[in-house]
Design a protein around this motif. Structure first.
Motif, PDB file in Angstrom:
ATOM      1  N   GLN A   5     -56.108  64.868  -6.821  1.00  0.00           N
ATOM      2  CA  GLN A   5     -56.647  64.441  -5.526  1.00  0.00           C
ATOM      3  C   GLN A   5     -58.142  64.156  -5.641  1.00  0.00           C
ATOM      4  O   GLN A   5     -58.641  63.178  -5.080  1.00  0.00           O
ATOM      5  N   LEU A   6     -58.845  65.016  -6.358  1.00  0.00           N
ATOM      6  CA  LEU A   6     -60.283  64.836  -6.559  1.00  0.00           C
ATOM      7  C   LEU A   6     -60.553  63.523  -7.283  1.00  0.00           C
ATOM      8  O   LEU A   6     -61.412  62.732  -6.870  1.00  0.00           O
ATOM      9  N   ILE A   7     -59.814  63.250  -8.348  1.00  0.00           N
ATOM     10  CA  ILE A   7     -59.996  62.010  -9.105  1.00  0.00           C
ATOM     11  C   ILE A   7     -59.699  60.803  -8.224  1.00  0.00           C
ATOM     12  O   ILE A   7     -60.434  59.813  -8.247  1.00  0.00           O
ATOM     13  N   ALA A   8     -58.644  60.881  -7.422  1.00  0.00           N
ATOM     14  CA  ALA A   8     -58.301  59.775  -6.523  1.00  0.00           C
ATOM     15  C   ALA A   8     -59.428  59.513  -5.527  1.00  0.00           C
ATOM     16  O   ALA A   8     -59.759  58.357  -5.250  1.00  0.00           O
ATOM     17  N   MET A   9     -60.021  60.571  -4.998  1.00  0.00           N
ATOM     18  CA  MET A   9     -61.127  60.405  -4.049  1.00  0.00           C
ATOM     19  C   MET A   9     -62.334  59.765  -4.728  1.00  0.00           C
ATOM     20  O   MET A   9     -63.015  58.926  -4.139  1.00  0.00           O
ATOM     21  N   LEU A  10     -62.613  60.158  -5.962  1.00  0.00           N
ATOM     22  CA  LEU A  10     -63.765  59.613  -6.674  1.00  0.00           C
ATOM     23  C   LEU A  10     -63.531  58.177  -7.132  1.00  0.00           C
ATOM     24  O   LEU A  10     -64.480  57.446  -7.373  1.00  0.00           O
ATOM     25  N   ARG A  11     -62.279  57.767  -7.250  1.00  0.00           N
ATOM     26  CA  ARG A  11     -61.961  56.404  -7.684  1.00  0.00           C
ATOM     27  C   ARG A  11     -61.958  55.407  -6.530  1.00  0.00           C
ATOM     28  O   ARG A  11     -61.899  54.205  -6.764  1.00  0.00           O
ATOM     29  N   ARG A  12     -62.003  55.887  -5.287  1.00  0.00           N
ATOM     30  CA  ARG A  12     -62.042  54.963  -4.150  1.00  0.00           C
ATOM     31  C   ARG A  12     -63.302  54.111  -4.235  1.00  0.00           C
ATOM     32  O   ARG A  12     -64.330  54.552  -4.759  1.00  0.00           O
ATOM     33  N   ALA A  13     -63.214  52.903  -3.707  1.00  0.00           N
ATOM     34  CA  ALA A  13     -64.368  51.995  -3.732  1.00  0.00           C
ATOM     35  C   ALA A  13     -65.572  52.604  -3.031  1.00  0.00           C
ATOM     36  O   ALA A  13     -66.708  52.422  -3.463  1.00  0.00           O
ATOM     37  N   LYS A  14     -65.329  53.351  -1.952  1.00  0.00           N
ATOM     38  CA  LYS A  14     -66.443  53.946  -1.214  1.00  0.00           C
ATOM     39  C   LYS A  14     -66.868  55.291  -1.780  1.00  0.00           C
ATOM     40  O   LYS A  14     -67.823  55.893  -1.302  1.00  0.00           O
ATOM     41  N   GLY A  15     -66.153  55.811  -2.789  1.00  0.00           N
ATOM     42  CA  GLY A  15     -66.499  57.092  -3.391  1.00  0.00           C
ATOM     43  C   GLY A  15     -66.256  58.245  -2.431  1.00  0.00           C
ATOM     44  O   GLY A  15     -65.494  58.112  -1.477  1.00  0.00           O
ATOM     45  N   ALA A  16     -66.903  59.375  -2.701  1.00  0.00           N
ATOM     46  CA  ALA A  16     -66.736  60.549  -1.856  1.00  0.00           C
ATOM     47  C   ALA A  16     -67.976  61.430  -1.948  1.00  0.00           C
ATOM     48  O   ALA A  16     -68.625  61.499  -2.993  1.00  0.00           O
ATOM     49  N   THR A  17     -68.282  62.102  -0.852  1.00  0.00           N
ATOM     50  CA  THR A  17     -69.386  63.061  -0.847  1.00  0.00           C
ATOM     51  C   THR A  17     -68.827  64.451  -1.133  1.00  0.00           C
ATOM     52  O   THR A  17     -67.615  64.682  -1.022  1.00  0.00           O
ATOM     53  N   VAL A  18     -69.699  65.383  -1.475  1.00  0.00           N
ATOM     54  CA  VAL A  18     -69.275  66.758  -1.716  1.00  0.00           C
ATOM     55  C   VAL A  18     -68.624  67.332  -0.460  1.00  0.00           C
ATOM     56  O   VAL A  18     -67.594  68.011  -0.540  1.00  0.00           O
ATOM     57  N   ASP A  19     -69.190  67.047   0.711  1.00  0.00           N
ATOM     58  CA  ASP A  19     -68.628  67.554   1.968  1.00  0.00           C
ATOM     59  C   ASP A  19     -67.232  66.996   2.232  1.00  0.00           C
ATOM     60  O   ASP A  19     -66.338  67.724   2.658  1.00  0.00           O
ATOM     61  N   GLU A  20     -67.031  65.703   1.968  1.00  0.00           N
ATOM     62  CA  GLU A  20     -65.720  65.089   2.173  1.00  0.00           C
ATOM     63  C   GLU A  20     -64.670  65.718   1.253  1.00  0.00           C
ATOM     64  O   GLU A  20     -63.547  66.004   1.675  1.00  0.00           O
ATOM     65  N   ILE A  21     -65.042  65.935  -0.004  1.00  0.00           N
ATOM     66  CA  ILE A  21     -64.120  66.532  -0.968  1.00  0.00           C
ATOM     67  C   ILE A  21     -63.822  67.978  -0.584  1.00  0.00           C
ATOM     68  O   ILE A  21     -62.669  68.411  -0.603  1.00  0.00           O
ATOM     69  N   ALA A  22     -64.858  68.728  -0.225  1.00  0.00           N
ATOM     70  CA  ALA A  22     -64.678  70.135   0.150  1.00  0.00           C
ATOM     71  C   ALA A  22     -63.730  70.264   1.339  1.00  0.00           C
ATOM     72  O   ALA A  22     -62.863  71.139   1.353  1.00  0.00           O
ATOM     73  N   GLU A  23     -63.871  69.390   2.308  1.00  0.00           N
ATOM     74  CA  GLU A  23     -63.004  69.447   3.488  1.00  0.00           C
ATOM     75  C   GLU A  23     -61.563  69.068   3.129  1.00  0.00           C
ATOM     76  O   GLU A  23     -60.617  69.737   3.531  1.00  0.00           O
ATOM     77  N   ALA A  24     -61.397  68.003   2.352  1.00  0.00           N
ATOM     78  CA  ALA A  24     -60.054  67.528   2.015  1.00  0.00           C
ATOM     79  C   ALA A  24     -59.291  68.527   1.141  1.00  0.00           C
ATOM     80  O   ALA A  24     -58.082  68.708   1.307  1.00  0.00           O
ATOM     81  N   LEU A  25     -59.988  69.166   0.204  1.00  0.00           N
ATOM     82  CA  LEU A  25     -59.319  70.073  -0.738  1.00  0.00           C
ATOM     83  C   LEU A  25     -59.416  71.543  -0.322  1.00  0.00           C
ATOM     84  O   LEU A  25     -58.894  72.411  -1.018  1.00  0.00           O
ATOM     85  N   GLU A  26     -60.112  71.801   0.786  1.00  0.00           N
ATOM     86  CA  GLU A  26     -60.337  73.171   1.261  1.00  0.00           C
ATOM     87  C   GLU A  26     -61.018  74.024   0.198  1.00  0.00           C
ATOM     88  O   GLU A  26     -60.601  75.138  -0.108  1.00  0.00           O
TER      89      GLU A  26
END
Length: 64
Positions: A5-26
């Motif tokens: 899931q983390l890799i998928a979020m980082l591969r998105r065109a818009k990327g991901a912030t630490v806060d977005e990842i922390a919320e999505a993955l708990e």
């Protein structure tokens, strides 16, 4: 898995912030930073870039 899931979020065109990842993955923020540095960069050898965005903060992406 959460790593996938983390890799998928980082591969998105818009990327991901630490806060977005922390919320999505708990996860805690420090866990996100550790996973990016340890699992993604060191173990898997993927190149992760970061850039500052005025609206979202620091955005992380896997360089293609």
């Amino acid at each position: 898995s959460k790593q996938a899931q983390l890799i998928a979020m980082l591969r998105r065109a818009k990327g991901a912030t630490v806060d977005e990842i922390a919320e999505a993955l708990e996860w805690q923020r420090h866990t996100v930073r550790g996973a990016i540095a340890g699992a993604i960069k060191k173990k898997l050898g993927l190149a992760v870039t970061s850039e500052k965005d005025d609206g979202r903060g620091r955005i992380y992406r896997i360089a293609c």
